[in-house]
Design an enzyme around this catalytic site. Structure first.
Site, PDB file in Angstrom:
ATOM      1  N   TYR A 126      17.308  48.897  73.832  1.00  0.00           N
ATOM      2  CA  TYR A 126      16.222  48.537  72.938  1.00  0.00           C
ATOM      3  C   TYR A 126      16.124  47.027  72.738  1.00  0.00           C
ATOM      4  O   TYR A 126      15.058  46.521  72.394  1.00  0.00           O
ATOM      5  CB  TYR A 126      16.383  49.266  71.596  1.00  0.00           C
ATOM      6  CG  TYR A 126      16.343  50.755  71.768  1.00  0.00           C
ATOM      7  CD1 TYR A 126      15.182  51.397  72.194  1.00  0.00           C
ATOM      8  CD2 TYR A 126      17.471  51.536  71.556  1.00  0.00           C
ATOM      9  CE1 TYR A 126      15.148  52.755  72.385  1.00  0.00           C
ATOM     10  CE2 TYR A 126      17.444  52.901  71.735  1.00  0.00           C
ATOM     11  CZ  TYR A 126      16.277  53.511  72.157  1.00  0.00           C
ATOM     12  OH  TYR A 126      16.247  54.860  72.357  1.00  0.00           O
TER      13      TYR A 126
ATOM     14  N   HIS B  16      24.265  57.253  68.750  1.00  0.00           N
ATOM     15  CA  HIS B  16      24.706  56.969  70.119  1.00  0.00           C
ATOM     16  C   HIS B  16      26.222  56.847  70.156  1.00  0.00           C
ATOM     17  O   HIS B  16      26.816  56.153  69.332  1.00  0.00           O
ATOM     18  CB  HIS B  16      24.092  55.660  70.630  1.00  0.00           C
ATOM     19  CG  HIS B  16      22.656  55.769  70.980  1.00  0.00           C
ATOM     20  ND1 HIS B  16      21.811  54.675  71.042  1.00  0.00           N
ATOM     21  CD2 HIS B  16      21.888  56.847  71.302  1.00  0.00           C
ATOM     22  CE1 HIS B  16      20.603  55.077  71.383  1.00  0.00           C
ATOM     23  NE2 HIS B  16      20.624  56.381  71.547  1.00  0.00           N
TER      24      HIS B  16
ATOM     25  N   HIS C  85      10.474  61.924  71.706  1.00  0.00           N
ATOM     26  CA  HIS C  85      11.532  60.955  71.980  1.00  0.00           C
ATOM     27  C   HIS C  85      10.978  59.533  72.006  1.00  0.00           C
ATOM     28  O   HIS C  85      11.709  58.576  71.738  1.00  0.00           O
ATOM     29  CB  HIS C  85      12.219  61.281  73.312  1.00  0.00           C
ATOM     30  CG  HIS C  85      13.667  60.912  73.331  1.00  0.00           C
ATOM     31  ND1 HIS C  85      14.622  61.581  72.587  1.00  0.00           N
ATOM     32  CD2 HIS C  85      14.337  59.936  73.981  1.00  0.00           C
ATOM     33  CE1 HIS C  85      15.806  61.044  72.792  1.00  0.00           C
ATOM     34  NE2 HIS C  85      15.661  60.028  73.628  1.00  0.00           N
TER      35      HIS C  85
END
Length: 329
Positions: free
Chosen positions: A310, A301, A275
């Protein structure tokens, strides 16, 4: 799910079982998500039963708040309490919408905002070093007489060479596409479109999306298919893209082990799980100029808010570089 509700009054146990069926079939959640929801709601319904509730219509906001307060005094983390509050709100909304309760008593239920830690990611140089290390390992295995501590037979050496080619392809594809490890291990050979360099992925909620990958990943996957997969394939392999050494579909644990081993070859790099390569890919996309909506679509998402973490990673990396480089930082 009935086993978890056996201690509950019949009306609450039935509602829990029916909600679990709704989650599994109507919302198509994963088994992991299903277990988490049912575990949280079992805790809630046991609590409200001790407060006198025997049927879904007996629940009220006071009971829900009492349950959350108990979580806090029991030392549960803010993240856990926030997750359980969400589970309660979704459940009470379902009770009201299906006529099992006269009102949605959980709608006003507040929960603490969970602290969100920034995910660890590789720098661009570290990501390059990781993939170079995997390729160098594959070359070393290809040139070895006896491979990786096996008995030295040609069959064992061929298996080790094939596994090394697979590992390079796995790492390249994880970093190039940002897909989840569960999505990677579920890929079939036909999910790849070699002409367009895209892969068809079945994500959470069984939502399908198409994700591009670059030329290095394409070369690594093509080499695995041309030189490695046939060595490991057996009559039980089916259409799986990536195989374990016994010929079955590769296990997520094998992928995790591969990532940890190869990252250990990169000096000073954080020890990431698969991940972490997804986090890395997303961060590098944004740093390279990709817009947030595009990254959201690539990662699969459901909410843009999930992708926005992010942007914080990129900003924090910028601040860190500034503090280290600027004389008056």
């Amino acid at each position: 799910m009935t086993a978890q509700g056996e201690e509950l009054p019949a009306g609450l146990a039935q509602a829990l079982d029916e909600y679990a069926t709704h989650l599994r079939h109507a919302r198509d959640v994963s088994e992991h998500t299903l277990r988490a929801y049912v575990g949280d709601l079992t805790s809630l319904l046991r609590h409200v039963a001790r407060m006198g509730a025997t049927a879904p219509g007996d629940l009220d906001l006071r009971m829900l708040r009492s349950w959350l307060a108990l979580q806090q005094t029991s030392g549960r983390s803010r993240r856990t309490i926030a997750r359980r509050a969400t589970a309660a709100r979704v459940f009470t909304a379902w009770l009201e919408s299906t006529g099992r309760a006269p009102a949605d008593v959980g709608a006003p239920l507040a929960s603490p905002r969970a602290h969100r830690t920034l995910p660890a990611v590789l720098t661009r140089d570290e990501a390059r070093s990781l993939l170079d290390a995997a390729a160098e390992h594959a070359l070393a295995v290809a040139g070895a007489d006896g491979a990786d501590g096996t008995d030295g037979t040609e069959e064992a050496a061929a298996t080790a060479r094939a596994a090394a080619l697979r590992d390079v392809a796995v790492l390249e594809l994880l970093y190039a596409s940002g897909i989840r490890v569960g999505e990677l291990v579920s890929l079939d050979v036909d999910d790849l479109d070699h002409g367009r360099s895209v892969v068809r992925v079945l994500g959470k909620g069984r939502k399908e999306r198409t994700v591009p990958y670059g030329r290095p990943a394409a070369r690594a996957v093509d080499r695995w298919l041309g030189e490695g997969r046939g060595v490991l394939a057996t009559s039980s392999s089916g259409p799986a893209l990536f195989l374990g050494v016994r010929g079955g579909r590769i296990d997520p644990r094998t992928v995790r082990t591969t990532v940890h081993r190869r990252i250990a070859d990169v000096p000073d790099a954080p020890d990431l799980a698969p991940h972490g390569l997804r986090h890395t890919a997303a961060t590098h996309l944004l740093e390279g100029g990709a817009d947030l909506r595009t990254v959201q679509e690539l990662l699969g998402h459901a909410s843009l808010a999930t992708t926005q973490v992010y942007t914080h990673v990129s900003t924090e990396r910028l601040r860190s570089a500034y503090r280290q480089a600027h004389p008056r930082a």
